[in-house]
Motif scaffolding. Structure first.
Motif, PDB file in Angstrom:
ATOM      1  N   THR A   1      75.990  65.014 -83.536  1.00 35.54           N
ATOM      2  CA  THR A   1      74.935  64.369 -84.291  1.00 35.54           C
ATOM      3  C   THR A   1      74.916  62.876 -83.981  1.00 35.54           C
ATOM      4  OG1 THR A   1      75.219  65.943 -86.086  1.00 35.54           O
ATOM      5  CG2 THR A   1      74.029  63.912 -86.571  1.00 35.54           C
TER       6      THR A   1
ATOM      7  N   THR B   1      68.799  61.110 -85.473  1.00 32.06           N
ATOM      8  CA  THR B   1      69.164  62.510 -85.631  1.00 32.06           C
ATOM      9  C   THR B   1      67.916  63.368 -85.560  1.00 32.06           C
ATOM     10  OG1 THR B   1      70.984  61.897 -87.068  1.00 32.06           O
ATOM     11  CG2 THR B   1      70.291  64.191 -87.120  1.00 32.06           C
TER      12      THR B   1
ATOM     13  N   ILE C   1      66.276  66.811 -86.204  1.00 32.47           N
ATOM     14  CA  ILE C   1      66.607  67.899 -87.104  1.00 32.47           C
ATOM     15  C   ILE C   1      65.813  69.135 -86.739  1.00 32.47           C
ATOM     16  CG2 ILE C   1      66.600  68.665 -89.509  1.00 32.47           C
ATOM     17  CD1 ILE C   1      66.750  65.807 -90.322  1.00 32.47           C
TER      18      ILE C   1
ATOM     19  N   GLU D   1      69.382  76.660 -85.510  1.00 34.14           N
ATOM     20  CA  GLU D   1      70.303  75.549 -85.270  1.00 34.14           C
ATOM     21  C   GLU D   1      71.013  75.109 -86.549  1.00 34.14           C
ATOM     22  OE1 GLU D   1      71.387  74.026 -82.719  1.00 34.14           O
ATOM     23  OE2 GLU D   1      69.970  74.127 -81.056  1.00 34.14           O
ATOM     24  N   ASP D   2      70.344  75.313 -87.696  1.00 34.73           N
ATOM     25  CA  ASP D   2      70.916  74.847 -88.955  1.00 34.73           C
ATOM     26  C   ASP D   2      71.466  75.991 -89.787  1.00 34.73           C
ATOM     27  OD1 ASP D   2      68.508  75.993 -89.425  1.00 34.73           O
ATOM     28  OD2 ASP D   2      67.720  74.410 -90.710  1.00 34.73           O
TER      29      ASP D   2
ATOM     30  N   ARG E   1      78.206  73.786 -81.940  1.00 38.41           N
ATOM     31  CA  ARG E   1      78.296  72.527 -82.665  1.00 38.41           C
ATOM     32  C   ARG E   1      79.285  71.597 -81.970  1.00 38.41           C
ATOM     33  NH1 ARG E   1      78.505  76.480 -86.838  1.00 38.41           N
ATOM     34  NH2 ARG E   1      76.638  76.445 -88.148  1.00 38.41           N
TER      35      ARG E   1
ATOM     36  N   GLU F   1      81.398  69.682 -86.413  1.00 38.20           N
ATOM     37  CA  GLU F   1      80.529  68.763 -87.153  1.00 38.20           C
ATOM     38  C   GLU F   1      79.213  69.448 -87.474  1.00 38.20           C
ATOM     39  OE1 GLU F   1      78.374  64.375 -86.647  1.00 38.20           O
ATOM     40  OE2 GLU F   1      79.714  65.142 -85.077  1.00 38.20           O
TER      41      GLU F   1
ATOM     42  N   ASN G   1      75.177  69.443 -88.576  1.00 35.58           N
ATOM     43  CA  ASN G   1      74.018  68.556 -88.510  1.00 35.58           C
ATOM     44  C   ASN G   1      73.442  68.342 -89.910  1.00 35.58           C
ATOM     45  OD1 ASN G   1      72.342  70.798 -89.121  1.00 35.58           O
ATOM     46  ND2 ASN G   1      72.044  71.256 -86.950  1.00 35.58           N
ATOM     47  N   ASP G   2      72.473  67.443 -90.027  1.00 36.06           N
ATOM     48  CA  ASP G   2      71.915  67.099 -91.336  1.00 36.06           C
ATOM     49  C   ASP G   2      71.319  68.309 -92.039  1.00 36.06           C
ATOM     50  OD1 ASP G   2      72.620  64.520 -90.860  1.00 36.06           O
ATOM     51  OD2 ASP G   2      70.596  63.729 -90.625  1.00 36.06           O
TER      52      ASP G   2
ATOM     53  N   HIS H   1      80.571  66.503 -92.106  1.00 37.73           N
ATOM     54  CA  HIS H   1      79.242  65.956 -91.837  1.00 37.73           C
ATOM     55  C   HIS H   1      79.282  64.455 -92.091  1.00 37.73           C
ATOM     56  CE1 HIS H   1      75.087  64.830 -93.392  1.00 37.73           C
ATOM     57  NE2 HIS H   1      74.910  65.084 -92.118  1.00 37.73           N
TER      58      HIS H   1
END
Length: 346
Positions: free
Chosen positions: A2, A7, A9, A186-187, A268, A281, A283-284, A325
């Protein structure tokens, strides 16, 4: 990893409800399927991801939008406590996105696919060759020749590694009517996390946010998995000199191991300590769906994002976290030091 300055998203509908406002957050797939009518920016002291999601929903609602898609967030250059959030807005009757015609190169009668196209398709075979290829054109020709012999419509060169003066190339082959790969978002919430287990137990829409067994990474192929699946061998095209002084090309193959490899999870950024311990890590967008069990902060002088992530990951491991994060980075008003705020997840 990240980026701390910018960033991008891959936003998915968060578990944080936006029911108080009409404008709803879109997934990346939904946003790409429609035409946006406007882009907006909001600024504010958003300390959590849910804070700016709620703020953007309200702003989009005020603009008369039915939905929005957050494209970028970054830290204000003039004030480290402020975030700047960018989003595209969509009407309820937004027209469908216009598909642009592809312009693909062709070698030996086989199309060369870009990664953006290949990653969404299921290959029917994989080709791995080893040899001396002085130019990219030579690589494409060699792969395309093997692809054509196997009846491929398209190919994608995924990796190349140096072995002495030779290269080893791995490429995936596709039929014209190749089926879509089952991709993880991705999230997606890690299924081995507390949040993942709670979401699975809850079921319904919450469970759909969790990584799915058997689904693939949306950002990378797993060469070993496909090599095992197709019982693939490396085709050796290195040249040797015969006793008559002529150059001969070897076509030997090397067998691969038959160890079964699982399809990839979401890829990741991973911090690995010298003793082998690892942590990933988030992501947002993924972190916005999870609840941290603790937060830590540290201060120091770090030049690169990699340095910051390593220090954050190291401290997170020591605190017993599975995932971390980086929530915020604040620069000192005087001097080059920064303070890093890190959320920890089990």
């Amino acid at each position: 990893m990240t980026s701390l300055k910018k960033t991008f998203i891959a936003a998915t509908i968060a578990l944080i409800p936006c029911s108080s406002f009409a404008a709803q957050q879109l997934t990346e797939e939904q946003a790409n399927s429609m035409q946006s009518y406007k882009s907006i920016t909001i600024r504010g002291a958003f300390y959590t991801d849910s804070d700016y999601l709620m703020a953007m929903s309200k702003a989009a609602d005020n603009e008369g939008a039915a939905s929005f898609y957050i494209t970028t967030t970054n830290i204000s250059p003039s004030n480290d406590t402020l975030r700047i959030v960018y989003a595209k807005l969509y009407k309820s009757d937004a027209p469908k996105a216009v598909e642009q015609a592809e312009s693909l190169r062709k070698f030996e009668g086989v199309y060369e696919y870009p990664k953006s196209k290949a990653i969404r398709l299921e290959p029917f075979n994989i080709v791995r060759i080893r040899g001396y290829f002085p130019t990219d054109y030579d690589i494409n020709q060699a792969i395309a020749k093997e692809a054509s012999a196997k009846g491929a419509y398209g190919f994608y060169i995924d990796s190349r590694s140096e072995i002495g003066s030779n290269l080893q190339i791995a490429a995936y082959l596709f039929k014209k009517d190749a089926p879509e790969r089952k991709l993880q978002p991705e999230d997606a919430i890690p299924y081995d996390s507390e949040a993942g287990q709670l979401a699975l137990a809850k079921g319904g829409d919450a469970a759909m946010q969790v990584e799915k067994p058997g689904y693939y990474s949306p950002s990378a192929f797993n060469e070993k998995y496909y090599a095992d699946k197709f019982n693939n061998k490396v085709i050796d095209k290195t040249t040797t000199t015969t006793t008559t002084g002529k150059v001969a090309t070897s076509s030997n193959t090397e067998t691969t191991s038959t160890v079964t490899t699982e399809p990839q999870r979401v890829t990741r950024y991973t911090v690995t300590l010298p003793d082998g311990r690892k942590i990933q890590e988030l992501n947002d967008a993924t972190a916005a769906k999870m609840v941290a069990f603790d937060t830590l902060k540290f201060r120091g002088y770090y030049v690169t994002d990699q340095e910051i992530s390593y220090q954050a990951g190291k401290r997170a491991i020591e605190a017993g976290a599975k995932y971390y994060h980086i929530a915020r980075v604040a620069h000192d008003t005087k001097g080059p030091n920064i303070t890093v705020f890190v959320d920890l997840y089990r």
